[in-house]
Design a protein around this motif. Structure first.
Motif, PDB file in Angstrom:
ATOM      1  N   PHE A   1       0.807  -1.222   0.000  1.00  0.00           N
ATOM      2  CA  PHE A   1       0.000   0.000   0.000  1.00  0.00           C
ATOM      3  C   PHE A   1       0.843   1.277   0.000  1.00  0.00           C
ATOM      4  O   PHE A   1       0.512   2.225  -0.721  1.00  0.00           O
ATOM      5  CB  PHE A   1      -0.950  -0.002   1.184  1.00  0.00           C
ATOM      6  N   PRO A   2       1.941   1.387   0.773  1.00  0.00           N
ATOM      7  CA  PRO A   2       2.745   2.611   0.681  1.00  0.00           C
ATOM      8  C   PRO A   2       3.336   2.825  -0.710  1.00  0.00           C
ATOM      9  O   PRO A   2       3.506   3.972  -1.141  1.00  0.00           O
ATOM     10  CB  PRO A   2       3.842   2.378   1.729  1.00  0.00           C
ATOM     11  N   ALA A   3       3.638   1.731  -1.400  1.00  0.00           N
ATOM     12  CA  ALA A   3       4.202   1.863  -2.745  1.00  0.00           C
ATOM     13  C   ALA A   3       3.132   2.068  -3.804  1.00  0.00           C
ATOM     14  O   ALA A   3       3.413   2.599  -4.885  1.00  0.00           O
ATOM     15  CB  ALA A   3       5.037   0.624  -3.084  1.00  0.00           C
ATOM     16  N   HIS A   4       1.899   1.670  -3.519  1.00  0.00           N
ATOM     17  CA  HIS A   4       0.794   1.793  -4.483  1.00  0.00           C
ATOM     18  C   HIS A   4      -0.408   2.395  -3.744  1.00  0.00           C
ATOM     19  O   HIS A   4      -1.425   1.728  -3.559  1.00  0.00           O
ATOM     20  CB  HIS A   4       0.443   0.420  -5.076  1.00  0.00           C
ATOM     21  N   ASN A   5      -0.258   3.643  -3.348  1.00  0.00           N
ATOM     22  CA  ASN A   5      -1.315   4.251  -2.530  1.00  0.00           C
ATOM     23  C   ASN A   5      -2.604   4.487  -3.306  1.00  0.00           C
ATOM     24  O   ASN A   5      -3.670   4.602  -2.701  1.00  0.00           O
ATOM     25  CB  ASN A   5      -0.830   5.554  -1.889  1.00  0.00           C
ATOM     26  N   TYR A   6      -2.540   4.555  -4.647  1.00  0.00           N
ATOM     27  CA  TYR A   6      -3.781   4.675  -5.421  1.00  0.00           C
ATOM     28  C   TYR A   6      -4.636   3.414  -5.244  1.00  0.00           C
ATOM     29  O   TYR A   6      -5.868   3.492  -5.154  1.00  0.00           O
ATOM     30  CB  TYR A   6      -3.475   4.895  -6.907  1.00  0.00           C
ATOM     31  N   LEU A   7      -3.991   2.271  -5.204  1.00  0.00           N
ATOM     32  CA  LEU A   7      -4.715   1.028  -4.960  1.00  0.00           C
ATOM     33  C   LEU A   7      -5.360   1.053  -3.575  1.00  0.00           C
ATOM     34  O   LEU A   7      -6.524   0.645  -3.418  1.00  0.00           O
ATOM     35  CB  LEU A   7      -3.754  -0.157  -5.077  1.00  0.00           C
ATOM     36  N   LEU A   8      -4.600   1.516  -2.583  1.00  0.00           N
ATOM     37  CA  LEU A   8      -5.138   1.588  -1.223  1.00  0.00           C
ATOM     38  C   LEU A   8      -6.399   2.437  -1.175  1.00  0.00           C
ATOM     39  O   LEU A   8      -7.440   1.996  -0.651  1.00  0.00           O
ATOM     40  CB  LEU A   8      -4.078   2.172  -0.283  1.00  0.00           C
ATOM     41  N   TRP A   9      -6.351   3.643  -1.723  1.00  0.00           N
ATOM     42  CA  TRP A   9      -7.491   4.551  -1.596  1.00  0.00           C
ATOM     43  C   TRP A   9      -8.657   4.123  -2.486  1.00  0.00           C
ATOM     44  O   TRP A   9      -9.811   4.438  -2.172  1.00  0.00           O
ATOM     45  CB  TRP A   9      -7.059   5.978  -1.886  1.00  0.00           C
ATOM     46  N   SER A  10      -8.383   3.405  -3.547  1.00  0.00           N
ATOM     47  CA  SER A  10      -9.490   2.845  -4.330  1.00  0.00           C
ATOM     48  C   SER A  10     -10.251   1.822  -3.502  1.00  0.00           C
ATOM     49  O   SER A  10     -11.494   1.806  -3.485  1.00  0.00           O
ATOM     50  CB  SER A  10      -8.951   2.192  -5.605  1.00  0.00           C
ATOM     51  N   LEU A  11      -9.521   0.979  -2.785  1.00  0.00           N
ATOM     52  CA  LEU A  11     -10.165  -0.002  -1.915  1.00  0.00           C
ATOM     53  C   LEU A  11     -10.862   0.655  -0.735  1.00  0.00           C
ATOM     54  O   LEU A  11     -11.938   0.211  -0.305  1.00  0.00           O
ATOM     55  CB  LEU A  11      -9.122  -1.013  -1.420  1.00  0.00           C
ATOM     56  N   VAL A  12     -10.268   1.721  -0.211  1.00  0.00           N
ATOM     57  CA  VAL A  12     -10.900   2.440   0.908  1.00  0.00           C
ATOM     58  C   VAL A  12     -12.222   3.056   0.466  1.00  0.00           C
ATOM     59  O   VAL A  12     -13.242   2.953   1.163  1.00  0.00           O
ATOM     60  CB  VAL A  12      -9.941   3.519   1.459  1.00  0.00           C
ATOM     61  N   LEU A  13     -12.225   3.701  -0.695  1.00  0.00           N
ATOM     62  CA  LEU A  13     -13.464   4.302  -1.206  1.00  0.00           C
ATOM     63  C   LEU A  13     -14.517   3.230  -1.469  1.00  0.00           C
ATOM     64  O   LEU A  13     -15.709   3.439  -1.187  1.00  0.00           O
ATOM     65  CB  LEU A  13     -13.165   5.089  -2.488  1.00  0.00           C
ATOM     66  N   ALA A  14     -14.096   2.087  -2.000  1.00  0.00           N
ATOM     67  CA  ALA A  14     -15.037   0.990  -2.217  1.00  0.00           C
ATOM     68  C   ALA A  14     -15.609   0.503  -0.890  1.00  0.00           C
ATOM     69  O   ALA A  14     -16.798   0.163  -0.792  1.00  0.00           O
ATOM     70  CB  ALA A  14     -14.337  -0.153  -2.947  1.00  0.00           C
ATOM     71  N   SER A  15     -14.792   0.490   0.143  1.00  0.00           N
ATOM     72  CA  SER A  15     -15.258   0.055   1.463  1.00  0.00           C
ATOM     73  C   SER A  15     -16.328   0.995   2.000  1.00  0.00           C
ATOM     74  O   SER A  15     -17.361   0.542   2.527  1.00  0.00           O
ATOM     75  CB  SER A  15     -14.075  -0.014   2.432  1.00  0.00           C
ATOM     76  N   TYR A  16     -16.109   2.285   1.875  1.00  0.00           N
ATOM     77  CA  TYR A  16     -17.098   3.248   2.349  1.00  0.00           C
ATOM     78  C   TYR A  16     -18.369   3.191   1.506  1.00  0.00           C
ATOM     79  O   TYR A  16     -19.470   3.433   2.016  1.00  0.00           O
ATOM     80  CB  TYR A  16     -16.513   4.666   2.347  1.00  0.00           C
ATOM     81  N   LEU A  17     -18.239   2.873   0.221  1.00  0.00           N
ATOM     82  CA  LEU A  17     -19.417   2.737  -0.624  1.00  0.00           C
ATOM     83  C   LEU A  17     -20.259   1.542  -0.175  1.00  0.00           C
ATOM     84  O   LEU A  17     -21.490   1.636  -0.109  1.00  0.00           O
ATOM     85  CB  LEU A  17     -18.992   2.569  -2.085  1.00  0.00           C
ATOM     86  N   VAL A  18     -19.615   0.431   0.142  1.00  0.00           N
ATOM     87  CA  VAL A  18     -20.348  -0.744   0.627  1.00  0.00           C
ATOM     88  C   VAL A  18     -21.064  -0.420   1.940  1.00  0.00           C
ATOM     89  O   VAL A  18     -22.228  -0.790   2.131  1.00  0.00           O
ATOM     90  CB  VAL A  18     -19.388  -1.935   0.804  1.00  0.00           C
ATOM     91  N   VAL A  19     -20.386   0.281   2.825  1.00  0.00           N
ATOM     92  CA  VAL A  19     -21.005   0.655   4.104  1.00  0.00           C
ATOM     93  C   VAL A  19     -22.171   1.612   3.874  1.00  0.00           C
ATOM     94  O   VAL A  19     -23.198   1.547   4.561  1.00  0.00           O
ATOM     95  CB  VAL A  19     -19.957   1.269   5.041  1.00  0.00           C
ATOM     96  N   LEU A  20     -22.023   2.506   2.915  1.00  0.00           N
ATOM     97  CA  LEU A  20     -23.111   3.431   2.580  1.00  0.00           C
ATOM     98  C   LEU A  20     -24.370   2.658   2.194  1.00  0.00           C
ATOM     99  O   LEU A  20     -25.473   2.974   2.655  1.00  0.00           O
ATOM    100  CB  LEU A  20     -22.669   4.355   1.447  1.00  0.00           C
ATOM    101  N   VAL A  21     -24.209   1.642   1.351  1.00  0.00           N
ATOM    102  CA  VAL A  21     -25.360   0.839   0.953  1.00  0.00           C
ATOM    103  C   VAL A  21     -25.917   0.067   2.142  1.00  0.00           C
ATOM    104  O   VAL A  21     -27.136  -0.054   2.308  1.00  0.00           O
ATOM    105  CB  VAL A  21     -24.968  -0.115  -0.191  1.00  0.00           C
TER     106      VAL A  21
END
Length: 803
Positions: free
Chosen positions: A486-506
């Protein structure tokens, strides 16, 4: 706190000091009335002490310092201000003449280690900052006349392992640096190479001492009495500062002081007067060997102290002194070293009877719960075998230090085996056993085939989870997803984080066919999720800014100017309000059953997995809980909740019995604890999110937040499997009762095993570093997770269903 106690008193800290170290408001651990070199300095004429840095010193010595500017050691996200508040006081203090001793306790390096480990990009700049501070102080010692006799002691109270934690037995954790600095010490400097050449394991030292050795050494260098409870030994390398006769005198003073401690502790065993043959006749025990060593020290010391008027006798005595000088020093050092080792390994004065009684009670409780659950296990022999395997093997493993340190490996293996078994069981139930022809296979229901294949998804996800956070002792520094990818590919990290919040939103949107209701619910859930995400971004910017490097839009969101405490309180208030609204809505629906509706939205049916609005609202509450647990988790662990949700939905689609749900709950609770980076070492306790929304130390708030942060995975799986058991078609009370019965039986067996291991292995080398911390974690599992969370959630869910 325990290390400060060792440095100032020279004594060995008790295990209770480690526990009290987390209670920042605790006053019972004060060292105010104990003899320390701080107290000796203060007792000197015009003695005045000042402190800048960690306020733990103020808790330990409440009225010792004439002036202090303390900083809290538990705000581990602060790398800069916590040290700036110390350094800004140093130049003025060096110019002043009115202090006898000054303590500077910097926290930045410790915080960086906890947050990012020793290889953090913040580490080298912080070490360079510390170098400039040492240089500034040393230049002051050289240039200021009133500082010519000042001694600067540069030391760490602990080290850190490759994960940045401390409190265990790894070499990096137990080997902090120590340097005595003064222009007057140039005469004994050996001109050693600096820095040293690193060995293969990365650790190389000029010499090694015990931390308690600092106390008698400081006493000798400063000309003050040795603390009366000291067990330390004067550091031999610094004896060269004195003439030969004074060196032995210092060691003998040290030996007499340590002798007094032993005399009080073991008065019936050690140091009886008599001849050498009597003192050294039986050296079969450690105490007898120590008595013999003390006799040799005392004999030579008495010879040294004799008065001889005759010049011939005086000349003979000087000859003897010259001959036996090395022997005197050797015997004294040997006595001090053996005494220190024996006393350090001596356990606390606990009551063996109480240990046995407590273990016996735990065994009776475990036996009683096993008798209650045995008929349930025997109804399904295959399941009974699985449950007994998990319980017994786990209990037996508590007697091996390596298994305790690497417990996560056991749970990963058990979780993979159990989930694989459930997947294969679903496959067999769908297709049966045997070889089918192509025509027979093609005639099967394709949907059942996909369902059987999907049953293996939890097993496959488990392979990813075990690589998320490396933990334990042996492989803690190995590459993992959270700290390497994740530190080397932080775009991947934040894509997964946003997906996590989207699932919780639903998950948080209320299941209703009312268009107005859906709109209001969606707006509220979106607002709450957005606030929680904004807080996590701001927290990450302050805590681990490297995870936001190159992502301009997120860095801009983190620059809102709103304080983290205000943001966290707003999020917590929103969660509480939303949860209360759901509870009141469910209560109103129960009182007005004629308005009961069915959930028809496909995505809501999938995520809530139940058609009744009552269960849908329960799942919505679980969505709020998930959002709270995400807020209390490190940002690199947030995507874990999506993987958990996928596992949960697949398990919910299979035909699990109440017994299987119970064992699944136990296994996934424990395995998820380690997936989040937990271990059985106190050093692994994560305090980074314990102060969310807290502006000053509050033991209740910080304790609850710290527990939720470290047990986020187990809490999530407990509530998920509880709702899954409540949806069984058979009697719900019976299903939930089986869940509680089997969980209680497992916890009782674990308590018994750990207590028996600690009692039987109380003299083990790793009793304080491995087994005792495991006992503390067992208490947290039993009282925190099982009693407070599990039982409370069970009762609340029963009330939810039938109120």
């Amino acid at each position: 706190m325990p290390r400060i106690k060792a440095i100032t008193t020279g004594s060995t800290p008790s295990f209770l000091d480690v526990i009290l170290n987390f209670a920042e408001g605790d006053k019972s651990s004060s060292l105010e009335n104990q003899d320390t070199w701080l107290g000796q300095l203060k007792a000197m004429r015009d003695g005045r002490l000042i402190l800048y840095g960690d306020d733990t010193w103020l808790k330990l010595f409440p009225s010792t310092f004439a002036h202090a500017d303390g900083t809290s050691s538990f705000f581990v996200s602060d790398f800069t201000e916590v040290d700036f508040n110390v350094t800004r006081n140093v130049p003025a203090a060096l110019d002043q003449h009115d202090w006898t001793g000054m303590v500077l306790h910097y926290l930045g390096l410790d915080h960086i280690g906890h947050k990012s480990g020793p290889n953090s990009p913040h580490m080298i700049p912080k070490q360079a900052e510390m170098d400039t501070i040492v240089k500034m102080i040393y230049q002051g010692l050289e240039s200021e006349s009133h500082l010519q006799s000042t001694l600067l002691v540069l030391c760490g109270d602990h080290g850190m392992n490759e994960a940045g934690n401390h409190g265990g037995s790894a070499e990096g954790e137990t080997s902090p640096a120590l340097v005595f600095i003064s222009p007057k010490l140039r005469s004994i400097s050996q001109g050693r190479e600096c820095p040293t050449t690193a060995l293969n394991d990365g650790h190389e030292f000029y010499t090694k001492i015990h931390q308690s050795d600092i106390a008698p050494t400081l006493a000798g260098l400063l000309g003050i009495p040795i603390p009366r409870n000291n067990l330390g030994v004067f550091i031999p390398d610094l004896l060269r500062f004195w003439p030969q006769e004074d060196r032995v005198r210092l060691l003998e003073q040290n030996a007499r002081q340590v002798h007094d401690v032993f005399q009080q502790t073991f008065s019936n065993v050690f140091f009886q007067d008599g001849t050498q043959s009597e003192a050294c006749a039986d050296v079969s025990t450690d105490g007898a060997q120590l008595a013999c060593l003390w006799y040799n020290v005392k004999k030579i010391s008495d010879l040294q102290g004799q008065q001889h008027d005759d010049q011939i006798q005086q000349a003979a005595l000087h000859t003897v002194r010259a001959v036996v000088f090395i022997e005197r020093r050797t015997d004294t050092l040997q006595f001090l070293t053996e005494a220190q080792m024996l006393m350090s390994n001596t356990a606390s004065n606990y009551s063996i009877v109480k240990l046995y009684a407590g273990t016996a009670i735990a065994a009776l409780v475990a036996l009683w719960n096993f008798c209650r659950s045995f008929p349930l296990l025997m109804q399904k022999p295959t399941f009974g075998a699985w449950f007994l395997l998990v319980t017994i093997v786990h209990g037996v493993s508590m007697f091996a230090s390596s298994f305790v340190e690497e417990e996560h490996q056991y749970w990963y293996m058990i979780a993979s085996g159990w989930l694989g078994w459930l997947g294969m069981k679903q496959w067999v139930q769908t297709f049966g056993i045997g070889v089918m022809t192509v025509n027979e296979r093609s005639g099967r229901d394709r949907s059942k085939g996909w369902s059987a294949a999907a049953a293996m998804i939890p097993f496959l996800i488990m392979r990813i989870l075990r690589c998320w956070n490396q933990t334990g002792q042996k492989h803690a520094s190995q590459p993992d997803i959270a700290r390497r990818i994740f530190p080397a590919h932080n775009y991947l990290l934040w894509s997964l984080v946003l997906a996590s919040y989207l699932v919780v939103l639903v998950k948080m949107s209320l299941p209703t066919r009312s268009r107005k209701g859906r709109f209001v619910s969606l707006v509220a859930a979106f607002s709450l999720s957005a606030m929680a995400l904004a807080f996590k971004i701001s927290f990450t910017m302050a805590d681990s800014p490297e995870l936001l490097r190159g992502i301009g839009i997120l860095r801009a969101l983190a620059s809102s100017g709103i304080g983290l405490v205000i943001q966290a309180r707003t999020v917590f208030l929103g969660m509480f309000t939303y949860a209360v609204g759901i509870i009141l809505s469910n209560r109103w629906k129960r009182l007005n059953p004629e308005v009961e509706e069915k959930v028809t939205t496909p995505i809501a049916v999938w995520l809530k997995n139940d058609g009744s609005e009552q269960h849908g609202r329960a799942e919505t509450l679980r969505g709020v809980l998930t959002l709270f647990l995400m807020t209390q988790s490190r940002v690199t662990n947030i995507p874990l909740f999506v993987l958990f949700e996928i596992q949960m939905q697949v398990l919910a689609s299979t035909d699990l019995s109440a017994r299987e749900i119970s064992l699944t709950s136990i296994i996934l609770q424990y395995s998820s604890f380690f997936t989040f980076g937990g271990s059985n070492a106190i050093s692994s306790v994560d305090l980074s999110n314990a102060y969310n929304g807290v502006s000053s130390y509050n033991v209740t708030a910080v304790g609850i937040l710290a527990f939720c942060s470290n047990w986020a995975g187990p809490i999530w799986w407990l509530t998920a499997t509880l709702l899954l058991a409540g949806r069984q078609q058979q009697d719900r009370c019976e299903c939930l009762g089986q869940l509680q019965l089997l969980s209680t039986s497992f916890v009782a067996n674990t308590n018994m095993s750990v207590m028996l291991a600690c009692t039987s292995l109380r003299t083990h080398l790793f009793i304080w570093t491995v087994f005792s911390p495991k006992y503390l974690f067992t208490i947290a599992w039993s009282l925190g997770q099982h009693l407070c969370i599990s039982v409370a959630a069970f009762e609340l869910y029963i009330w939810w269903l039938w109120s």
